[in-house]
Design a protein around this motif. Structure first.
Motif, mmCIF file in Angstrom:
data_model
loop_
_atom_site.group_PDB
_atom_site.id
_atom_site.type_symbol
_atom_site.label_atom_id
_atom_site.label_comp_id
_atom_site.label_asym_id
_atom_site.label_seq_id
_atom_site.Cartn_x
_atom_site.Cartn_y
_atom_site.Cartn_z
ATOM 1 N N ILE A 213 0.865 -1.180 0.000
ATOM 2 C CA ILE A 213 0.000 0.000 0.000
ATOM 3 C C ILE A 213 0.898 1.225 0.000
ATOM 4 N N GLU A 214 0.607 2.147 -0.888
ATOM 5 C CA GLU A 214 1.389 3.381 -0.969
ATOM 6 C C GLU A 214 0.663 4.488 -0.215
ATOM 7 N N GLY A 215 1.284 4.992 0.836
ATOM 8 C CA GLY A 215 0.739 6.129 1.563
ATOM 9 C C GLY A 215 -0.215 5.737 2.679
ATOM 10 N N ILE A 216 -0.340 6.640 3.652
ATOM 11 C CA ILE A 216 -1.244 6.454 4.782
ATOM 12 C C ILE A 216 -2.377 7.459 4.661
ATOM 13 N N ARG A 217 -3.586 6.969 4.619
ATOM 14 C CA ARG A 217 -4.762 7.816 4.415
ATOM 15 C C ARG A 217 -5.310 8.311 5.744
ATOM 16 N N GLU A 218 -6.253 9.273 5.629
ATOM 17 C CA GLU A 218 -6.878 9.822 6.827
ATOM 18 C C GLU A 218 -8.238 9.216 7.115
ATOM 19 N N THR A 219 -8.933 8.730 6.078
ATOM 20 C CA THR A 219 -10.274 8.172 6.270
ATOM 21 C C THR A 219 -10.444 6.930 5.413
ATOM 22 N N TYR A 220 -11.410 6.091 5.795
ATOM 23 C CA TYR A 220 -11.713 4.892 5.011
ATOM 24 C C TYR A 220 -12.228 5.256 3.623
ATOM 25 N N SER A 222 -11.363 7.528 1.668
ATOM 26 C CA SER A 222 -10.395 8.196 0.791
ATOM 27 C C SER A 222 -9.963 7.324 -0.381
ATOM 28 N N VAL A 223 -10.442 6.077 -0.421
ATOM 29 C CA VAL A 223 -10.206 5.210 -1.571
ATOM 30 C C VAL A 223 -11.563 4.703 -2.056
ATOM 31 N N PRO A 224 -11.661 4.245 -3.300
ATOM 32 C CA PRO A 224 -12.949 3.737 -3.794
ATOM 33 C C PRO A 224 -13.413 2.526 -2.988
ATOM 34 N N ARG A 225 -14.695 2.257 -3.065
ATOM 35 C CA ARG A 225 -15.256 1.094 -2.389
ATOM 36 C C ARG A 225 -14.522 -0.164 -2.841
ATOM 37 N N GLY A 226 -14.116 -0.971 -1.865
ATOM 38 C CA GLY A 226 -13.361 -2.175 -2.171
ATOM 39 C C GLY A 226 -11.867 -1.949 -2.221
ATOM 40 N N GLY A 227 -11.435 -0.671 -2.124
ATOM 41 C CA GLY A 227 -10.011 -0.377 -2.172
ATOM 42 C C GLY A 227 -9.340 -0.620 -0.840
ATOM 43 N N ALA A 241 -7.122 -1.662 6.116
ATOM 44 C CA ALA A 241 -8.571 -1.768 5.953
ATOM 45 C C ALA A 241 -8.923 -1.847 4.477
ATOM 46 N N VAL A 242 -10.167 -2.207 4.232
ATOM 47 C CA VAL A 242 -10.766 -2.143 2.903
ATOM 48 C C VAL A 242 -12.024 -1.311 3.028
ATOM 49 N N ASN A 243 -12.157 -0.294 2.200
ATOM 50 C CA ASN A 243 -13.333 0.573 2.268
ATOM 51 C C ASN A 243 -14.596 -0.248 1.987
ATOM 52 N N GLN A 244 -15.468 -0.324 3.008
ATOM 53 C CA GLN A 244 -16.721 -1.081 2.940
ATOM 54 C C GLN A 244 -16.479 -2.554 2.628
#
Length: 277
Positions: A213-220, A222-227, A241-244
């Motif tokens: 994974i490249e980079g640390i995000r702030e919220t779930y 912040s990537v498309p669903r399933g990302g 995590a995986v968004n949703q």
């Protein structure tokens, strides 16, 4: 230190049986005004490490003087000691099997008491339910204002719990997944302070199992669903995590779970750079 009247309960008893309710009944029979708070009763049976981590995570959010009653006790009825620990602003009641070691280790000094005063136990002590017969009544009496030193004798050698550590170098950190929450998020033992020490937020590269994974995000979101993403969770530790979705399902077979290695590195660092044992 005075008690707050709050007693938390953390066990591996589940909620299907009467065990938790019976413990609460014993406490309320001694101190009807006690404020009882369930942290969780979903610890895996006998999993002392999981119980210790969850208790450590939760305890710091409770007011000073809170009594934390924890029973994850595969050695019940054996040689292990029943304990009361005064650690920082908390009281801890439960078995001497390492369950309290992270909280003891986190304070400058702790008072550890081997519970030996039978006057504060139930009259009959079973071999299999010390949560009801020893720990619950002790918590109730403690909440009523009984001096901790009346409950037993001082000891200096509480059982220590071996927990996985984070390996550090100039360019990378190596840790592991230590818990999977009910949403399927992978909670690691790498704290945000460890990552900040690398000076690479938010561009860090995270490798977990076979995934990068490249980079640390702030919220779930912040990537498309399933990302798939990495972020710093509410407890301050790195999460995968995986968004949703469920990151725990990404490993195939039994899924990605506890013990899977996690590496955080500067963007230019290779997969084996800079780590020493």
């Amino acid at each position: 230190m005075e008690t707050s009247g709050i007693i938390t309960l953390t066990t591996d008893f589940g909620c299907e049986d009467v065990y938790v309710a019976v413990m609460k009944g014993v406490i309320l029979g001694i101190h009807p005004g006690a404020k009882l708070v369930d942290i969780t009763h979903g610890i895996r049976p006998g999993d002392i490490r999981q119980g210790a981590r969850i208790l450590e995570e939760a305890a710091r959010f409770f007011p000073p003087g809170t009594i934390h009653l924890a029973v994850v006790d595969p050695g019940v009825g054996g040689a292990r000691r029943p304990l009361l620990v005064c650690a920082g602003s908390s009281f801890l009641v439960g078995p001497d099997n390492g369950l309290f070691w992270p909280l003891i280790k986190a304070v400058r000094e702790a008072t550890v008491i081997h519970l030996t005063s039978h006057a504060y136990f139930l009259p009959e002590i079973s071999r299999t339910f010390h949560g009801r017969d020893i720990f619950a009544p002790v918590a109730g009496h403690l909440a009523c204002g009984v001096d901790p030193l009346e409950l037993g004798t001082l000891v200096q050698d509480p059982v220590r719990l071996a927990l996985p550590t984070v390996k550090r170098s100039e360019d990378a950190l190596e840790g592991e997944v230590i818990r999977v929450d009910r949403f399927g998020n992978l909670i690691t033992n790498i704290h945000h302070q460890d990552i900040r020490s690398l000076g690479c937020l938010p561009e860090a590269k995270i490798t977990v199992g076979d995934h990068t994974i490249e980079g640390i995000r702030e919220t779930y979101s912040s990537v498309p669903r399933g990302g798939m993403l990495a972020l710093l969770g509410g407890s301050g530790f790195l999460e995968i995590a995986v968004n949703q979705g469920r990151a725990s399902a990404l490993g195939g077979g039994n899924g990605t779970s506890e013990g899977v290695p996690v590496r955080v590195s500067r963007p230019h660092a290779g997969p084996g750079d800079g780590i020493s044992g």
